[in-house]
Write a protein that holds these residues in place. Structure first.
Motif, mmCIF file in Angstrom:
data_model
loop_
_atom_site.group_PDB
_atom_site.id
_atom_site.type_symbol
_atom_site.label_atom_id
_atom_site.label_comp_id
_atom_site.label_asym_id
_atom_site.label_seq_id
_atom_site.Cartn_x
_atom_site.Cartn_y
_atom_site.Cartn_z
ATOM 1 N N VAL A 22 21.463 54.177 23.445
ATOM 2 C CA VAL A 22 20.318 54.761 24.151
ATOM 3 C C VAL A 22 20.098 56.200 23.701
ATOM 4 C CG1 VAL A 22 19.414 55.433 26.410
ATOM 5 C CG2 VAL A 22 20.548 53.222 26.137
ATOM 6 N N GLY A 26 17.219 54.959 21.723
ATOM 7 C CA GLY A 26 16.334 54.659 22.834
ATOM 8 C C GLY A 26 16.727 53.373 23.552
ATOM 9 N N LEU A 27 16.328 53.282 24.818
ATOM 10 C CA LEU A 27 16.713 52.139 25.642
ATOM 11 C C LEU A 27 16.146 50.834 25.106
ATOM 12 C CD1 LEU A 27 18.273 51.504 28.281
ATOM 13 C CD2 LEU A 27 16.092 51.632 29.476
ATOM 14 N N ALA A 30 18.596 48.787 23.213
ATOM 15 C CA ALA A 30 19.869 48.424 23.854
ATOM 16 C C ALA A 30 19.896 46.940 24.215
ATOM 17 C CB ALA A 30 20.096 49.286 25.092
ATOM 18 N N LEU A 57 22.963 47.082 32.201
ATOM 19 C CA LEU A 57 22.300 48.375 32.300
ATOM 20 C C LEU A 57 22.556 49.040 33.649
ATOM 21 C CD1 LEU A 57 18.852 47.710 30.570
ATOM 22 C CD2 LEU A 57 20.923 48.715 29.587
ATOM 23 N N LEU A 113 20.119 60.358 28.650
ATOM 24 C CA LEU A 113 20.366 59.019 29.176
ATOM 25 C C LEU A 113 19.689 58.817 30.522
ATOM 26 C CD1 LEU A 113 24.161 58.795 28.290
ATOM 27 C CD2 LEU A 113 22.310 57.548 27.166
ATOM 28 N N ALA A 116 16.046 58.323 30.195
ATOM 29 C CA ALA A 116 15.748 57.001 29.638
ATOM 30 C C ALA A 116 15.841 55.924 30.714
ATOM 31 C CB ALA A 116 16.707 56.687 28.487
#
Length: 206
Positions: A22, A26-27, A30, A57, A113, A116
């Motif tokens: 992330v 970026g998320l 993921a 998550l 984080l 995000a």
């Protein structure tokens, strides 16, 4: 003998892999496969420790919140211990609130984080309840800090605690966002200066 695996340690290792991806990509990157590759696992192993992508998550969000909360609790204990000394109380309050600002590499990554995850919660229903819960916890913490300041005579007359808690939360969130987006301009020194000036304004003695 079969290998004994510490389930919680493995889940935390997966959360660390989530954080790295992330923060770096970026998320949206993921995915279970990308996280498994980052953690050095096969996708089936990740699915063994989590019921699904959303569960993974949410666990990562909790891990992130737990790390911040652990440091905040230490500052809160010092703040309560300094109840009779205005200078120590002010310093402890500043250090507690500073934990929510990206003042060093660790807190900068945490801010990246957190932004995000909370941004994703707007469109990912599985994340929204946890994001709302953590935001409420932040508001309650700030409300308690300001209530204790009022009790100690350190809050200016006429200030409404709930409104000031919201204003302080907006200040911290805004500084964190701008520091992540424009780190060369919104420096740790600048964030410290703004936080100190805001705290001074709350006393009515600035």
């Amino acid at each position: 003998m079969p290998k004994i695996v510490d389930r919680e340690a493995r889940r935390r290792a997966v959360a660390d892999a989530v954080f790295r991806i992330v923060a770096r990509d970026g998320l949206e990157h993921a995915s279970l496969r990308n996280i498994a590759d980052e953690a050095g696992l096969v996708v089936g192993s990740v699915r063994h420790y989590f019921t699904g992508h959303g569960d993974m998550l949410i666990f990562a969000m909790d891990e992130l919140a737990g790390r911040i909360d652990g440091r905040v609790r230490g500052h809160a204990a010092r703040l309560l211990g300094a109840a009779s000394d205005a200078g120590e109380r002010r310093a402890a309050t500043e250090e507690l609130l500073a934990e929510f600002l990206p003042l060093d590499d660790v807190r900068h990554e945490e801010a990246v984080l957190w932004l995000a995850f909370t941004t994703a919660a707007r469109t990912r229903p599985e994340l929204r309840p946890r994001a709302d819960e953590l935001q409420q916890g932040m508001h309650e913490l700030l409300t308690r800090i300001l209530t204790e300041a009022r009790r100690a005579g350190a809050l200016a007359e006429g200030l409404e605690v709930d409104t000031e808690a919201l204003r302080l939360s907006a200040l911290l969130d805004g500084l964190a966002l701008q520091a992540v987006l424009w780190p060369d301009t919104v420096t740790p020194e600048a964030m410290r200066r703004v936080l100190r000036q805001h705290l001074t304004s709350l006393t009515g003695r600035g």
